[in-house]
Design a protein around this motif. Structure first.
Motif, PDB file in Angstrom:
ATOM      1  N   GLY A  96     -21.124  48.756  59.962  1.00  0.00           N
ATOM      2  CA  GLY A  96     -20.858  47.385  59.516  1.00  0.00           C
ATOM      3  C   GLY A  96     -21.781  46.846  58.427  1.00  0.00           C
ATOM      4  O   GLY A  96     -21.929  45.633  58.295  1.00  0.00           O
ATOM      5  N   TRP A  97     -22.404  47.724  57.644  1.00  0.00           N
ATOM      6  CA  TRP A  97     -23.252  47.257  56.545  1.00  0.00           C
ATOM      7  C   TRP A  97     -22.405  47.138  55.288  1.00  0.00           C
ATOM      8  O   TRP A  97     -21.576  47.991  54.981  1.00  0.00           O
ATOM      9  CB  TRP A  97     -24.425  48.209  56.335  1.00  0.00           C
ATOM     10  N   ALA A  98     -22.677  46.092  54.482  1.00  0.00           N
ATOM     11  CA  ALA A  98     -21.805  45.770  53.352  1.00  0.00           C
ATOM     12  C   ALA A  98     -22.021  46.676  52.147  1.00  0.00           C
ATOM     13  O   ALA A  98     -21.125  46.831  51.306  1.00  0.00           O
ATOM     14  CB  ALA A  98     -22.008  44.304  52.943  1.00  0.00           C
ATOM     15  N   SER A  99     -23.193  47.275  52.009  1.00  0.00           N
ATOM     16  CA  SER A  99     -23.462  48.133  50.860  1.00  0.00           C
ATOM     17  C   SER A  99     -24.501  49.178  51.239  1.00  0.00           C
ATOM     18  O   SER A  99     -25.065  49.126  52.339  1.00  0.00           O
ATOM     19  CB  SER A  99     -23.966  47.300  49.674  1.00  0.00           C
ATOM     20  N   THR A 119     -26.545  43.257  54.905  1.00  0.00           N
ATOM     21  CA  THR A 119     -26.359  43.377  53.466  1.00  0.00           C
ATOM     22  C   THR A 119     -26.357  44.821  52.979  1.00  0.00           C
ATOM     23  O   THR A 119     -25.449  45.239  52.251  1.00  0.00           O
ATOM     24  CB  THR A 119     -27.456  42.566  52.745  1.00  0.00           C
ATOM     25  N   GLU A 166     -12.626  50.855  54.192  1.00  0.00           N
ATOM     26  CA  GLU A 166     -12.401  51.480  55.493  1.00  0.00           C
ATOM     27  C   GLU A 166     -11.066  52.203  55.454  1.00  0.00           C
ATOM     28  O   GLU A 166     -10.138  51.776  54.776  1.00  0.00           O
ATOM     29  CB  GLU A 166     -12.390  50.424  56.600  1.00  0.00           C
ATOM     30  N   GLU A 220     -27.217  38.565  57.683  1.00  0.00           N
ATOM     31  CA  GLU A 220     -26.129  39.217  56.944  1.00  0.00           C
ATOM     32  C   GLU A 220     -26.475  40.687  56.816  1.00  0.00           C
ATOM     33  O   GLU A 220     -27.567  41.035  56.372  1.00  0.00           O
ATOM     34  CB  GLU A 220     -25.977  38.568  55.565  1.00  0.00           C
ATOM     35  N   ALA A 246     -20.297  49.712  47.278  1.00  0.00           N
ATOM     36  CA  ALA A 246     -19.467  48.902  48.172  1.00  0.00           C
ATOM     37  C   ALA A 246     -18.636  49.820  49.068  1.00  0.00           C
ATOM     38  O   ALA A 246     -18.448  50.997  48.773  1.00  0.00           O
ATOM     39  CB  ALA A 246     -18.558  47.970  47.388  1.00  0.00           C
ATOM     40  N   ARG A 256     -20.238  52.180  56.754  1.00  0.00           N
ATOM     41  CA  ARG A 256     -18.869  51.812  57.104  1.00  0.00           C
ATOM     42  C   ARG A 256     -18.732  51.713  58.631  1.00  0.00           C
ATOM     43  O   ARG A 256     -18.193  50.757  59.171  1.00  0.00           O
ATOM     44  CB  ARG A 256     -17.915  52.872  56.545  1.00  0.00           C
ATOM     45  N   ARG A 308     -25.299  42.589  64.632  1.00  0.00           N
ATOM     46  CA  ARG A 308     -23.921  42.156  64.761  1.00  0.00           C
ATOM     47  C   ARG A 308     -23.728  41.158  65.913  1.00  0.00           C
ATOM     48  O   ARG A 308     -22.890  40.276  65.869  1.00  0.00           O
ATOM     49  CB  ARG A 308     -23.083  43.406  65.080  1.00  0.00           C
ATOM     50  N   SER A 339     -28.219  47.989  64.385  1.00  0.00           N
ATOM     51  CA  SER A 339     -26.986  47.452  63.787  1.00  0.00           C
ATOM     52  C   SER A 339     -26.200  46.636  64.801  1.00  0.00           C
ATOM     53  O   SER A 339     -25.696  45.545  64.501  1.00  0.00           O
ATOM     54  CB  SER A 339     -26.104  48.613  63.282  1.00  0.00           C
TER      55      SER A 339
END
Lengths: 381, 381, 381, 381
Positions: free
Chosen positions: D63-66, D45, A6, D43, A3, D60, D30, D26
């Protein structure tokens, strides 16, 4: 699976209005992080608009986390640190002054206001706020076109020598058809003026920015070609100008020739600037916003000529953040640049530019143009 | 081996002056026969100039059969039927009036005169002469650029609808260098004015011709950037304008925005015109004189756009006389076209165009511009 | 009144053919004196053509003093010192060889011949003639476009560094319509080939001239799209190519990509050349023949870009003879330049360029292209 | 204050690679929601990359969550429904086949693979997957330039008639400097080829898309100008082509002339296409990606010409989603369009385009070009 967190501190944004400008600003708030890694991380906290259903739909579409139906509610929220004003001009003064006085930073769309008096009050509020570290900026986004920023740099470095002529046009054609419908932009109450405040304001600010000079006196002509337009089954009067022209002088001794119109059939968004100086010249057209034309008088006459600079190199303003050379950017990138600079200024505790005072000065030129046209005399700004 | 005769009757030409314009006219007198087969066969009979040695050298170089050191001698010669005036503006009135009164047709370089009063006297002489079948023409050669003639035709056919905006610039840079030497063109006595009479006159006449409208009132600005220039080891004062700008209105309700300058660094001979009408637009730049840009508002929005018309088809004005499609012509061809039309008019017993009256009207606009600039007020023409 | 003489010795010209090329050459013979003051004064002595009435009409129109119905008669006349060959390609060899052997200088239209064998015989005749001081030139007129001459100079000065890519197209559209009538240019016997010899020959010669390199091997494709065309109420077969394409290598290690066609709808006379070198690039389009685009890799990346050089300055090749800066010239001026250089070479006792040997080398490239297309294999030139 | 939900069902995206293409994709993931309101809500993801620290930083920033350090982990995650492959070409086949077999939709960067054999295996996997409703697309993003999509539409509607000529160049200059460093793009193992697979692939796909025709046979030339480049303090061999040229034929009877190079000094990203048809022509340059030039042969010869269509009207492909007329878009918008179409196809249960089969066909053209260049013979595709 890892995870992510920021590092940069967050800044909650509250935006008022979600039409054309609101959409453009939303995209910029969304994009500034990935491309510019700003020292403040903007959070798209809340969107304000009067109609609850519409504002919720807009927030969902544009990526805002919550909504308000009264912009004043934004000022009371602790999770919001900056107010972004995207309403018609008649609302700017009230919202901006209230927001600044509430300690919120403000980004305000252009023109700053619908009158010099409003703009003066806004500058006063900005001055008060500054003392408390609260920042304000007027959104003349074209200063952040990379080609325009490069033009400014070349002028500032003296590459043009003494500027002799400033020539600017902003040509659109969306009202050339007399059947085009009435909108608030044709209403003096809401919009302040027509082509003058909407698009002449852009060429005034942009040329003043690039030259580092101010327009000092003007002789102007305003024209309305179509006096009634279709609205709600009937018609409604057009109370603003369709076209604005003026000649004038600048603080550095150049001549100025300006024209803005929404009746230039076939010209969609042609903001053209040409500067002629003793050592060189520059030309620009927003329809080709990635290009700057530069003539350097120092070139030998055998190979001298206007160069088409494709402003897409990493050395060019803002472009290192984007794509490899030759990969062009579009209109909305100017807002991302603007916001990147704004966040950097806020984080650094410095005043962003253009300031409300810059906006006021443009307002004074607009007023001088309007008065000159009305009276048929030269006016100083 | 067969010897040749010619069928068309001859017309003896006497030309006064042999500088830039004299060279251009000489080439046209030489070329008009082979390409246009005019109904009168021009004979390059005599060249007049004050300096005997110089005028003889020029005549030899340019192809004139004899010389005179006094232009008045041309008027006494029976072998001369037309006087071609290529002197500075201060000589136009005297020569033209004398020639017309002597029964000689007259072709006179532009601007017609250095003052409205002179121009009025010339028109009176032209009127007197016309009654005796003697013809006169002022040499606004850009009317005979094929792209300009095509533009006129498109406007006359209504392809632009109601014209909303007339925008014209004539940009040169040969005086941008303060070290450029003084010439008679910088002397108000000889030249009448600077950029105003020399090049603004061209954009005034050309736009009035293309639109079929007149400029009715103006607000103007004249500027002189460099007040002394090198001459004969010392300097000499510049008594004319370096740049002339004005905004105005036309008889058909359009706005006008005009600028002429010799200080537009990097622009060599950029006479640009743009017309925006309710049904279409036109754009032109003399540096690309074989091209006319046309936008037709009737095009569907999917494929509409400004077209680059390469004005080199046989259907285009004057072009059937020259080369196959796509083979471009140059600056001096405009003079050949002008002379072809002049000879045709004389042979046909009709008045050539532009007339001295047209030249007078341009003179009135020039005077209004000068007065407006001097007084800082609007002036009607 | 003073009568005039001329100082330079005269040279009588005899021209064969009076179609498109004959008209262009006539204008050049007429214009070269006034503008270039050449060391030999050309006299337009005689025009030859088979049809007595037609040739007399042409001579009258174009300014030739006499006519002949047999070109051989020109060779016997003492008042003629130079033969100018403006016939279709199948007549070049016979006329040129006879003229040279008769001691007449020769200017021969391009392509030099319809076959390598003919061209070789012409070179042999030129070699024989040279020993007696008799000169020959093949009329690749585009070498005398000022922008092309400037391009040659920039390459020769090393401004482009090592050339990596040569890219050239000659695009016309006059045969795109299948209903366009048959002419001799569609007949292999008369014309030798189609787009290949007519227009590909131009881009081959021009690029070889500018680069100073030769095309050494090629892989080619010839296409005929329309196999029959209207003629005399019926149709007649097209026996030449409508389009010619090839890739190849040059003697200096560059790649070559060439295309010539008469089927490029909307392209009227678009001869385009682009050269990319290690230090810079050049681009040119004949439809804008007064412009050369130049990119200098030494420019800093902030302001680098292709420059539009308006090739109208006095420093530019041939341009001092014409008009002030920015006043453009046209297609036919290339012939005047060509003839000025030819007269200078003859007077100076030197060989004019391009020579018949240059013409032969182009012929060899054309032959290699044709053979490659026929066999589907690479061919060396 | 009102909280917001979203209506469209979500689709989890797992992306492999985060260099140039990863950044572009990306941004598109978005942006597609706010502008196109797609029927599936993407999403962002997970992002996969080998280096844990680097991939986390990239996630980061973008904008990717993992993150995952093994792309195979993406295939095992239930929250991921689509794999977006942004790696060098040598990884495409393994990842795409595994992903499709695992039931994940796949978006794969171009060129599809480094060899025809790999591409064939990928098409087989795509065929297997399609039967289970799993979709695949190869990311030839230039099909989604609005001007290119408009060009396709005009051709499909017959506005060009029979296409005679296809002419395409992709000119860049980032390797013109021999000191430019070695990267994996210069390694045949990783990249498959040089300019050929990287940029010639784009002009092959784009022209085939616009014309609706395939390139059927080719004669080609590949060149490497610089054989060693700086790397890690030493040098490393360049094993791919610097430039690729070919001529050829298309399935519809047109000629083809193609050139791709990274040595065109001064050309940054100039992908140029020109099509000439019996009824019209089109021209395009990616450096001005908002413009399409169109010549309609049906125009009368008086006003015919190439039109500059500014492809920014709401009627133009994709443009209703963006800004008012005349407000241009940039390079990265093509990816947003691509993803909007992909999401629409997945949601609608139809095959997106271009398919893996389209990618294989381009691969076959690339292979034929390479073989032709190696053998010096014509090859069919």
């Amino acid at each position: 699976m890892a995870a992510l967190g920021e590092n940069a501190p967050g800044l909650g944004i509250g935006m008022v209005g979600y039409a054309f400008m609101g959409r453009a600003h939303s995209h910029a708030w969304r994009s500034v992080g990935p491309f510019f890694d700003p020292p403040l991380r903007p959070e798209m906290t809340a969107l304000a608009g009067r109609n609850a259903a519409k504002v919720q739909g807009a927030a969902r579409e544009l990526g805002w986390a919550s909504t308000e139906t009264d912009w004043k509610a934004l000022l009371r929220r602790d999770d919001i640190g900056l107010i972004d004003i995207c309403t018609p001009g008649d609302g700017h003064a009230e919202i901006a002054i209230a927001a600044l006085d509430a300690g919120k930073h403000v980004l305000c769309e252009k023109p700053l206001a619908n009158s010099v008096a409003e703009a003066e009050a806004m500058v006063a509020a900005a001055d008060r706020a500054r003392e408390r570290g609260v920042r304000s900026m007027v959104a003349f986004n074209y200063r952040r076109v990379p080609a325009i920023a490069l033009a400014r740099r070349l002028v500032a470095e003296g590459r043009l020598g003494t500027i002799r002529h400033v020539r600017a046009q902003y040509l659109q054609d969306w009202l050339a058809d007399p059947g085009a419908p009435w909108t608030w932009r044709m209403d003096k109450e809401r919009a302040g003026s027509g082509a003058l405040g909407d698009i002449a304001a852009h060429i005034i600010d942009t040329t003043q920015f690039v030259t580092g000079q101010q327009i000092t006196d003007v002789s102007a002509l305003l024209r309305t070609f179509v006096h009634e337009r279709p609205h709600d089954g009937g018609t409604r009067p057009v109370t603003v100008d369709d076209a604005a022209l003026f000649i004038g002088r600048t603080s550095g001794g150049a001549t100025a020739s300006f024209e803005a119109t929404r009746f230039a059939t076939g010209r969609k968004n042609s903001l053209r600037i040409e500067l002629n100086g003793s050592q060189g010249s520059l030309a620009f057209d927003l329809e080709s916003l990635n290009e700057l034309w530069f003539h350097d008088a120092a070139e030998d006459s055998l190979t001298g000529g206007f160069r088409r600079i494709l402003v897409t190199e990493a050395e060019h303003p803002y472009m290192a953040a984007w794509w490899p050379p030759g990969h062009i950017i579009g209109y909305e990138h100017t807002f991302t640049h603007e916001i990147a600079d704004l966040l950097t200024a806020i984080a650094g505790g410095t005043d962003p530019s253009p300031s409300f005072a810059d906006g006021l000065q443009v307002q004074r030129v607009l007023a001088a143009v309007a008065e000159s046209a009305e009276t048929g005399t030269w006016r100083t700004t």
